[in-house]
Design a protein around this motif. Structure first.
Motif, PDB file in Angstrom:
ATOM      1  N   ILE A   1      -6.561  15.649  -4.595  1.00  0.00           N
ATOM      2  CA  ILE A   1      -5.842  14.591  -4.235  1.00  0.00           C
ATOM      3  C   ILE A   1      -5.534  14.325  -2.385  1.00  0.00           C
ATOM      4  CG2 ILE A   1      -3.486  13.492  -4.007  1.00  0.00           C
ATOM      5  CD1 ILE A   1      -2.799  14.435  -6.401  1.00  0.00           C
ATOM      6  N   ASN A   2      -5.611  15.490  -1.737  1.00  0.00           N
ATOM      7  CA  ASN A   2      -5.984  15.339  -0.928  1.00  0.00           C
ATOM      8  C   ASN A   2      -7.371  14.946  -0.226  1.00  0.00           C
ATOM      9  OD1 ASN A   2      -3.983  16.441   0.675  1.00  0.00           O
ATOM     10  ND2 ASN A   2      -4.125  18.518   0.714  1.00  0.00           N
ATOM     11  N   VAL A  24       0.160   7.225   3.649  1.00  0.00           N
ATOM     12  CA  VAL A  24      -0.575   8.865   3.184  1.00  0.00           C
ATOM     13  C   VAL A  24       0.471   9.630   2.549  1.00  0.00           C
ATOM     14  CG1 VAL A  24      -1.264  10.442   4.411  1.00  0.00           C
ATOM     15  CG2 VAL A  24      -2.532   7.802   4.500  1.00  0.00           C
ATOM     16  N   TYR A  47       0.829  10.023  -0.529  1.00  0.00           N
ATOM     17  CA  TYR A  47      -0.423  11.149  -1.416  1.00  0.00           C
ATOM     18  C   TYR A  47      -0.061  12.719  -0.999  1.00  0.00           C
ATOM     19  CZ  TYR A  47      -2.247   6.576  -2.629  1.00  0.00           C
ATOM     20  OH  TYR A  47      -2.861   5.672  -3.208  1.00  0.00           O
ATOM     21  N   LEU A  48      -0.063  12.987  -0.016  1.00  0.00           N
ATOM     22  CA  LEU A  48       0.089  14.272   0.813  1.00  0.00           C
ATOM     23  C   LEU A  48       1.478  15.039   0.193  1.00  0.00           C
ATOM     24  CD1 LEU A  48      -0.909  14.160   5.016  1.00  0.00           C
ATOM     25  CD2 LEU A  48      -1.699  14.308   2.544  1.00  0.00           C
ATOM     26  N   SER A  69       0.704  -1.267  -0.117  1.00  0.00           N
ATOM     27  CA  SER A  69       0.171   0.090  -0.232  1.00  0.00           C
ATOM     28  C   SER A  69       0.519   0.921  -0.153  1.00  0.00           C
ATOM     29  CB  SER A  69      -0.587  -0.443   0.822  1.00  0.00           C
ATOM     30  OG  SER A  69      -1.400   0.773   1.191  1.00  0.00           O
ATOM     31  N   VAL A  70       0.291   2.300  -0.222  1.00  0.00           N
ATOM     32  CA  VAL A  70       1.353   3.548  -0.899  1.00  0.00           C
ATOM     33  C   VAL A  70       0.224   4.004   0.924  1.00  0.00           C
ATOM     34  CG1 VAL A  70       1.330   5.560  -1.614  1.00  0.00           C
ATOM     35  CG2 VAL A  70       0.681   3.440  -3.315  1.00  0.00           C
ATOM     36  N   LYS A  83      -9.990   7.813   2.010  1.00  0.00           N
ATOM     37  CA  LYS A  83      -9.888   6.590   2.025  1.00  0.00           C
ATOM     38  C   LYS A  83      -9.343   5.862   3.391  1.00  0.00           C
ATOM     39  CE  LYS A  83      -7.233   3.076  -0.115  1.00  0.00           C
ATOM     40  NZ  LYS A  83      -6.625   2.759  -1.575  1.00  0.00           N
ATOM     41  N   TYR A  84      -8.309   7.091   3.871  1.00  0.00           N
ATOM     42  CA  TYR A  84      -7.308   7.009   4.550  1.00  0.00           C
ATOM     43  C   TYR A  84      -7.679   7.472   6.485  1.00  0.00           C
ATOM     44  CZ  TYR A  84      -4.085   4.519   1.831  1.00  0.00           C
ATOM     45  OH  TYR A  84      -3.619   3.751   0.436  1.00  0.00           O
ATOM     46  N   THR A 100      -7.876  11.217  -0.615  1.00  0.00           N
ATOM     47  CA  THR A 100      -6.557  10.275   0.356  1.00  0.00           C
ATOM     48  C   THR A 100      -7.344  10.171   1.907  1.00  0.00           C
ATOM     49  OG1 THR A 100      -4.561  11.349  -1.085  1.00  0.00           O
ATOM     50  CG2 THR A 100      -4.675  10.918   1.603  1.00  0.00           C
ATOM     51  N   LEU A 139       2.969  14.666  -2.543  1.00  0.00           N
ATOM     52  CA  LEU A 139       2.543  14.509  -4.044  1.00  0.00           C
ATOM     53  C   LEU A 139       1.541  15.670  -4.400  1.00  0.00           C
ATOM     54  CD1 LEU A 139       2.598  13.716  -6.837  1.00  0.00           C
ATOM     55  CD2 LEU A 139       0.054  12.605  -6.764  1.00  0.00           C
ATOM     56  N   ALA A 140       0.786  16.579  -3.213  1.00  0.00           N
ATOM     57  CA  ALA A 140      -0.329  17.375  -3.340  1.00  0.00           C
ATOM     58  C   ALA A 140       0.209  18.582  -3.047  1.00  0.00           C
ATOM     59  CB  ALA A 140      -1.659  16.803  -2.669  1.00  0.00           C
TER      60      ALA A 140
END
Length: 104
Positions: free
Chosen positions: A46-47, A6, A9-10, A3-4, A53-54, A50, A12-13
């Motif tokens: 994206i945030n 969190v 993702y943060l 799994s990637v 989901k998380y 994210t 990247l955002a």
């Protein structure tokens, strides 16, 4: 399958938002400014997804908000490009510095 995290993702955002903010504040071309605003909206999406989901309580609400944000972004682009085309027809330029007056 791993799994990637969190934080990826943060990060990247954050990078997308910073690039968009830099472009919106420093560029003189109106098209580049509109693209930069789109980058910032995509970072927000994206945030939203994210944290949907998380988050503490995973649910679909973040994804619904992201869909609304995409719809608002599409409307913003349509209105922005219509204004830009109108300004270009009148002024023959897309430079922001030359768009400071409504009349000639």
């Amino acid at each position: 399958m791993s799994s990637v995290p969190v934080s990826a993702y943060l990060a990247l955002a954050l990078i997308l938002f910073c690039i968009g903010l830099y472009g919106a504040l420093t560029k003189k071309n109106t098209v580049i400014v509109l693209i930069s605003i789109e980058l910032m909206l995509n970072a927000v999406n994206i945030n939203l997804v994210t944290f949907s989901k998380y988050g503490a309580v995973p649910s679909i609400t973040g994804q619904v908000f992201a869909l609304f944000s995409i719809a608002v972004a599409a409307a913003e682009v349509a209105v922005g490009l219509a204004i830009l085309i109108s300004l270009y027809r009148n002024r023959r330029s897309v430079n922001i510095d030359e768009m400071n007056q409504l009349k000639n």
